[in-house]
Design an enzyme around this catalytic site. Structure first.
Site, PDB file in Angstrom:
ATOM      1  CB  THR A  14      29.426  44.496  34.304  1.00 43.04           C
ATOM      2  OG1 THR A  14      29.661  43.271  34.974  1.00 43.04           O
ATOM      3  CG2 THR A  14      27.974  45.062  34.987  1.00 43.04           C
ATOM      4  CG  ASP A  34      32.820  37.806  32.948  1.00 40.17           C
ATOM      5  OD1 ASP A  34      31.650  37.931  33.187  1.00 40.17           O
ATOM      6  OD2 ASP A  34      33.799  37.871  33.677  1.00 40.17           O
ATOM      7  CB  SER A  35      37.605  40.934  32.676  1.00 39.96           C
ATOM      8  OG  SER A  35      37.144  41.071  34.027  1.00 39.96           O
ATOM      9  CB  SER A  36      36.223  35.661  34.862  1.00 43.03           C
ATOM     10  OG  SER A  36      35.611  36.656  35.605  1.00 43.03           O
ATOM     11  CD  GLN A  65      48.892  36.379  52.748  1.00 46.71           C
ATOM     12  OE1 GLN A  65      48.404  36.592  53.527  1.00 46.71           O
ATOM     13  NE2 GLN A  65      49.679  35.211  52.451  1.00 46.71           N
ATOM     14  CB  CYS A  66      49.975  44.208  53.371  1.00 49.42           C
ATOM     15  SG  CYS A  66      50.045  43.203  55.109  1.00 49.42           S
TER      16      CYS A  66
HETATM   17  N1  ASP Z   1      32.621  39.651  35.818  1.00 54.15           N
HETATM   18  C1  ASP Z   1      32.687  40.966  35.045  1.00 54.15           C
HETATM   19  C2  ASP Z   1      33.748  41.030  34.502  1.00 54.15           C
HETATM   20  O1  ASP Z   1      34.974  41.271  34.990  1.00 54.15           O
HETATM   21  C3  ASP Z   1      32.508  42.081  36.073  1.00 54.15           C
HETATM   22  C4  ASP Z   1      32.451  43.352  35.611  1.00 54.15           C
HETATM   23  O2  ASP Z   1      32.403  43.574  34.263  1.00 54.15           O
HETATM   24  O3  ASP Z   1      32.869  44.271  36.531  1.00 54.15           O
HETATM   25  O4  ASP Z   1      33.777  41.078  33.038  1.00 54.15           O
END
Ligand code: ASP
Length: 341
Positions: free
Chosen positions: A14, A58-60, A277-278
């Site tokens: 982003t 996009d980092s995803s 998970q904590c």
């Molecule tokens: N989906 C975006 C990413 O991780 C969100 C971000 O940049 O914060 O690339």
């Protein structure tokens, strides 16, 4: 102008989005024109060069290959620069920070990863402050020694040890937390450094652990989880190591089918690590009956490591090690402060 120099590695996310003048939609910016969006850049008194990923991502969509690409860029420019800033999406930032902290062995210079919740091209962006402060932290030296010679995440006004972070908020500017390790620094009127929390440089030569093996998995326990589901996960082809995400201090249900499926998988060569998970606190196997049996069959407690750190560390270890007891021995040892010893 000082003789300090910083290399910016722009991977996407982003932070790099700006408005296209013709269409009005958000498109990735050209880092060469950074001072159009952050005019303060011209006033920073050190040399800044940039390398962009092509394509920007996009980092995803990030993959272990891209962690190695970032590490290779750092290695091949290591002598020339005093510090590195990585612009990265926030979604998988903690994974990238963890992976780089393990891949870059003997890191003695700052690698500060930052991004933003609002694009740089938006008036209220948090990207401008994040980017500038990340550069300032990367450039900071005490005498000739970098102040933060480790892989960090900088977000809002906080500097974290990267491999201790997780993204906990999808909207707030303050998007990250480090549940089990204190801050390394903060930016306010002045930059503050909490020296007692920062790794000391070891002045050894930088080396890369550059063989990652992604045959790892995460299994999160929940009330009502079915045996058929657990069985399917444990039988995944080529799975070498599993991170079991348990409740509280490392607890899971005591149903005989669960313990017997885990035992069978361990007997067949799978290494299983217990991560909570904590977001704060540590796994203490054997504290409750609900983890004692797992301990007895050979599930290994990962203490206070984060999930992203456990996964990234396992990829690095599995890339180099085949023997299960050696895998465990390397995993439970702290490499760069990712686990409390
Ligand atoms: N989906 C975006 C990413 O991780 C969100 C971000 O940049 O914060 O690339």
């Amino acid at each position: 102008m000082t003789d300090t120099s910083i290399l910016v590695i722009y991977t996407g996310g982003t932070i790099g989005m700006v408005q296209d003048e013709q269409t009005g939609s958000l498109i990735p910016f050209d880092i060469e024109n950074i001072d159009e969006y952050i005019p303060e850049f011209r006033r920073l008194d050190y040399k800044i060069n940039a390398i962009s990923f092509d394509p920007l991502i996009d980092s995803s969509d990030i993959l272990p290959e891209q962690w190695l690409e970032m590490a290779e860029i750092i290695k091949s420019n290591y002598e020339e620069y005093d510090g590195f800033v990585i612009l990265h999406g926030s979604d998988t930032m903690s994974y990238t920070a963890s992976a780089l902290s393990f891949v870059l062995q003997n890191l003695n210079k700052p690698v500060i990863i930052t991004g933003s919740q609002l694009p740089l091209g938006v008036i209220r962006t948090d990207g401008r402050e994040n980017f500038i402060s990340a550069l300032e932290f990367a450039a900071a030296k005490d005498d000739e020694t970098p102040m933060v010679p480790e892989v960090c995440v900088f977000f809002e006004n906080k500097l974290y040890r990267g491999n201790r972070t997780y993204k906990y908020n999808a909207e707030n500017f303050n998007a990250f937390k480090s549940g089990n390790y204190p801050l390394l620094g903060e930016s306010g009127v002045k930059l503050k450094f909490y020296k007692e929390n920062i790794l000391k440089p070891n002045f050894k030569k930088l080396k890369l652990h550059n063989k990652l093996d992604s045959n790892v998995g995460i299994l999160k326990v929940f009330p009502g989880m079915q045996a058929s589901f657990v069985e399917a996960v444990l039988e995944a082809k080529n799975l070498r190591a599993l991170v079991l995400e348990t409740y509280g201090a490392g607890n899971a249900f005591t149903k005989p089918w669960f313990i017997s499926l885990l035992k069978q998988a361990i007997d067949n060569g799978l290494v299983i690590f217990n991560v909570s998970q904590c977001i704060g606190g540590s796994v203490e196997m054997g504290k409750y009956e609900t983890s004692r049996q797992m301990k007895e069959i050979g599930v290994i407690g990962a203490k206070d490591m984060t999930i992203s750190s456990a996964i990234a560390k396992l990829m690095v270890i599995l890339g180099e090690e085949k023997n299960n007891s050696k895998i465990v021995a390397r995993f439970i040892k702290s490499w760069v402060g990712e686990i409390s010893e």
